[in-house]
Design an enzyme around this catalytic site. Structure first.
Site, PDB file in Angstrom:
ATOM      1  N   LYS A   1      13.023  -9.101  -8.601  1.00  0.00           N
ATOM      2  CA  LYS A   1      11.992  -8.487  -9.457  1.00  0.00           C
ATOM      3  C   LYS A   1      12.624  -7.830 -10.676  1.00  0.00           C
ATOM      4  CE  LYS A   1       9.732  -5.663  -6.768  1.00  0.00           C
ATOM      5  NZ  LYS A   1       8.667  -4.829  -6.164  1.00  0.00           N
TER       6      LYS A   1
ATOM      7  N   LYS B   1      14.475  -5.278 -10.675  1.00  0.00           N
ATOM      8  CA  LYS B   1      14.345  -3.835 -10.501  1.00  0.00           C
ATOM      9  C   LYS B   1      15.576  -3.323  -9.754  1.00  0.00           C
ATOM     10  CE  LYS B   1       9.826  -1.949 -10.486  1.00  0.00           C
ATOM     11  NZ  LYS B   1       8.726  -1.324  -9.733  1.00  0.00           N
TER      12      LYS B   1
HETATM   13  N1  C2G Z   1       1.317   2.389  -9.142  1.00  0.00           N
HETATM   14  C1  C2G Z   1       0.210   3.102  -9.589  1.00  0.00           C
HETATM   15  N2  C2G Z   1       0.368   4.034 -10.554  1.00  0.00           N
HETATM   16  C2  C2G Z   1       1.594   4.271 -11.097  1.00  0.00           C
HETATM   17  C3  C2G Z   1       2.721   3.562 -10.636  1.00  0.00           C
HETATM   18  C4  C2G Z   1       2.555   2.609  -9.643  1.00  0.00           C
HETATM   19  O1  C2G Z   1      -0.924   2.887  -9.099  1.00  0.00           O
HETATM   20  N3  C2G Z   1       1.709   5.214 -12.081  1.00  0.00           N
HETATM   21  C5  C2G Z   1       1.117   1.383  -8.098  1.00  0.00           C
HETATM   22  C6  C2G Z   1       1.482  -0.020  -8.572  1.00  0.00           C
HETATM   23  O2  C2G Z   1       0.398  -0.601  -9.291  1.00  0.00           O
HETATM   24  C7  C2G Z   1       1.745  -0.725  -7.244  1.00  0.00           C
HETATM   25  C8  C2G Z   1       2.301   0.398  -6.349  1.00  0.00           C
HETATM   26  O3  C2G Z   1       1.959   1.646  -6.997  1.00  0.00           O
HETATM   27  O4  C2G Z   1       0.515  -1.209  -6.685  1.00  0.00           O
HETATM   28  C9  C2G Z   1       3.806   0.314  -6.188  1.00  0.00           C
HETATM   29  O5  C2G Z   1       4.386   0.316  -7.475  1.00  0.00           O
HETATM   30  P1  C2G Z   1       5.898  -0.231  -7.628  1.00  0.00           P
HETATM   31  O6  C2G Z   1       6.758   0.426  -6.638  1.00  0.00           O
HETATM   32  O7  C2G Z   1       6.250  -0.200  -9.092  1.00  0.00           O
HETATM   33  O8  C2G Z   1       5.713  -1.744  -7.151  1.00  0.00           O
HETATM   34  P2  C2G Z   1       5.936  -3.079  -8.001  1.00  0.00           P
HETATM   35  O9  C2G Z   1       7.303  -3.099  -8.557  1.00  0.00           O
HETATM   36  O10 C2G Z   1       4.768  -3.202  -8.889  1.00  0.00           O
HETATM   37  O11 C2G Z   1       5.947  -4.182  -6.839  1.00  0.00           O
HETATM   38  O12 C2G Z   1       4.699  -8.145  -4.582  1.00  0.00           O
HETATM   39  C10 C2G Z   1       4.231  -7.002  -5.279  1.00  0.00           C
HETATM   40  C11 C2G Z   1       5.380  -6.198  -5.832  1.00  0.00           C
HETATM   41  O13 C2G Z   1       6.328  -5.897  -4.819  1.00  0.00           O
HETATM   42  C12 C2G Z   1       4.854  -4.915  -6.476  1.00  0.00           C
END
Ligand code: C2G
Length: 130
Positions: free
Chosen positions: A44, A46
């Site tokens: 990803k 990340k």
């Molecule tokens: N999120 C949110 N508000 C934020 C930050 C994150 O609602 N300010 C939500 C994201 O939309 C996601 C969840 O929290 O639904 C987790 O965010 P991340 O850890 O950044 O996950 P991500 O990298 O988007 O991975 O297969 C799907 C991926 O693994 C999602």
């Protein structure tokens, strides 16, 4: 029992994550989180501060979370939904439309993100990059 699933890295757990987990849990009785492994994070593009194991321990301490499973691939979601008899798949709306194909297997719900917070913002602020 109505089962909900969501996926993510959940690094440096913050209020945006908690708001998402809270609302996802409110959609059912049992919330499963597919937590991105350190290897999947690389896919990803990340780099999380905390290891998978630490992020798992932290997530399991959250009152809304009932089970944490490893997220190793993009493709595992359908199998997870079938394995755990999931009723609803929930993600923040930065993913809107990306997982619509899963609506053949369960409800697909995209929830509004929490503005102004992210793991990246936290890291940049701590580094003094902002
Ligand atoms: N999120 C949110 N508000 C934020 C930050 C994150 O609602 N300010 C939500 C994201 O939309 C996601 C969840 O929290 O639904 C987790 O965010 P991340 O850890 O950044 O996950 P991500 O990298 O988007 O991975 O297969 C799907 C991926 O693994 C999602």
């Amino acid at each position: 029992m109505r089962t909900v699933i969501t996926y993510g890295t959940f690094d440096l757990l913050h209020v945006g994550h908690v708001n998402l987990l809270k609302r996802a849990k409110e959609m059912g009785d049992y919330l499963i989180v597919g937590l991105s492994t350190d290897d999947f994070n690389i896919l990803k593009h990340k780099q999380s501060f905390y290891s998978y194991q630490d992020r798992k321990v932290i997530l399991e301490s959250v009152r809304y979370v009932d089970k944490v499973i490893p997220e190793r691939t993009w493709e595992q979601k359908k199998d997870d939904i079938l394995t755990y008899q999931v009723d609803a798949f929930v993600m923040g709306n930065d993913w809107k439309g990306k997982f619509d194909e899963l609506c053949s297997f369960c409800e697909v719900v995209y929830l509004p993100r929490t503005d102004g917070i992210s793991s990246t913002i936290i890291k940049d602020n701590l580094r003094g990059d902002t």
